[in-house]
Design a protein around this motif. Structure first.
Motif, PDB file in Angstrom:
ATOM      1  N   UNK A   1     -10.868   1.681  -2.144  1.00 57.36           N
ATOM      2  CA  UNK A   1      -9.571   2.381  -2.122  1.00 57.36           C
ATOM      3  C   UNK A   1      -9.343   3.356  -3.271  1.00 57.36           C
ATOM      4  N   UNK A   2     -10.084   3.225  -4.358  1.00 56.92           N
ATOM      5  CA  UNK A   2      -9.861   4.088  -5.511  1.00 56.92           C
ATOM      6  C   UNK A   2     -11.016   5.059  -5.759  1.00 56.92           C
ATOM      7  N   UNK A   3     -11.916   5.194  -4.797  1.00 55.20           N
ATOM      8  CA  UNK A   3     -13.089   6.046  -4.981  1.00 55.20           C
ATOM      9  C   UNK A   3     -12.724   7.481  -5.349  1.00 55.20           C
TER      10      UNK A   3
ATOM     11  N   UNK B   1      -5.483   0.599   5.647  1.00 56.85           N
ATOM     12  CA  UNK B   1      -4.353   1.500   5.856  1.00 56.85           C
ATOM     13  C   UNK B   1      -4.187   1.905   7.324  1.00 56.85           C
ATOM     14  N   UNK B   2      -5.262   1.888   8.097  1.00 55.13           N
ATOM     15  CA  UNK B   2      -5.192   2.279   9.510  1.00 55.13           C
ATOM     16  C   UNK B   2      -4.327   1.314  10.316  1.00 55.13           C
ATOM     17  N   UNK B   3      -4.390   0.030   9.954  1.00 52.26           N
ATOM     18  CA  UNK B   3      -3.625  -0.977  10.700  1.00 52.26           C
ATOM     19  C   UNK B   3      -2.496  -1.583   9.876  1.00 52.26           C
ATOM     20  N   UNK B   4      -2.399  -1.177   8.603  1.00 56.94           N
ATOM     21  CA  UNK B   4      -1.405  -1.741   7.689  1.00 56.94           C
ATOM     22  C   UNK B   4      -1.474  -3.272   7.684  1.00 56.94           C
TER      23      UNK B   4
ATOM     24  N   UNK C   1       1.532   4.057  -5.305  1.00 58.82           N
ATOM     25  CA  UNK C   1       1.142   2.670  -5.064  1.00 58.82           C
ATOM     26  C   UNK C   1       0.100   2.625  -3.954  1.00 58.82           C
ATOM     27  N   UNK C   2      -1.038   1.999  -4.237  1.00 61.53           N
ATOM     28  CA  UNK C   2      -2.124   1.909  -3.277  1.00 61.53           C
ATOM     29  C   UNK C   2      -2.454   0.433  -3.040  1.00 61.53           C
TER      30      UNK C   2
END
Length: 113
Positions: free
Chosen positions: A107-109, A77-80, A55-56
């Protein structure tokens, strides 16, 4: 703060998932999961890797009262957390498909064909 109707939520769920599948750019993408909370919707990509689902988190969209105009915030993702951002179209509001396209590019690169 306006809240989308059940019909509109269902339309967005189906439209974004169908749009993502039709692109063919993300072959590992199994589906786009959309969770609703008030006027917000959270888009998460479900990627199949090695027989497992990953899950992304992608982004958050905000219903602004018009079916075609939604606010956009990109998941970090760094800070959620979610940070307001511009769509790939150069605007800060747009269709949920534009939100998916923008977030997927980031995000999907690593999952491109």
């Amino acid at each position: 703060m306006p809240v989308p109707s059940r019909r509109l939520k269902d339309d967005v769920d189906g439209t974004v998932d169908h749009h993502a599948a039709q692109q063919g750019r993300w072959p590992a993408l199994a589906e786009v999961d959309i969770r609703w909370r008030g006027s917000f919707s959270y888009l998460t990509a479900i990627i199949q890797r090695g027989g497992q689902d990953e899950r992304i988190p992608l982004c958050r969209i905000e219903y602004l009262g018009k079916d075609e105009e939604w606010g956009f915030a990109l998941y970090s993702p760094a800070t959620d957390s979610y940070t307001p951002a511009l769509l790939h179209t150069g605007t800060d509001t747009g269709h949920p498909n534009d939100a998916f396209d923008t977030a997927a590019l980031i995000h999907l690169a690593g999952y491109e064909a």
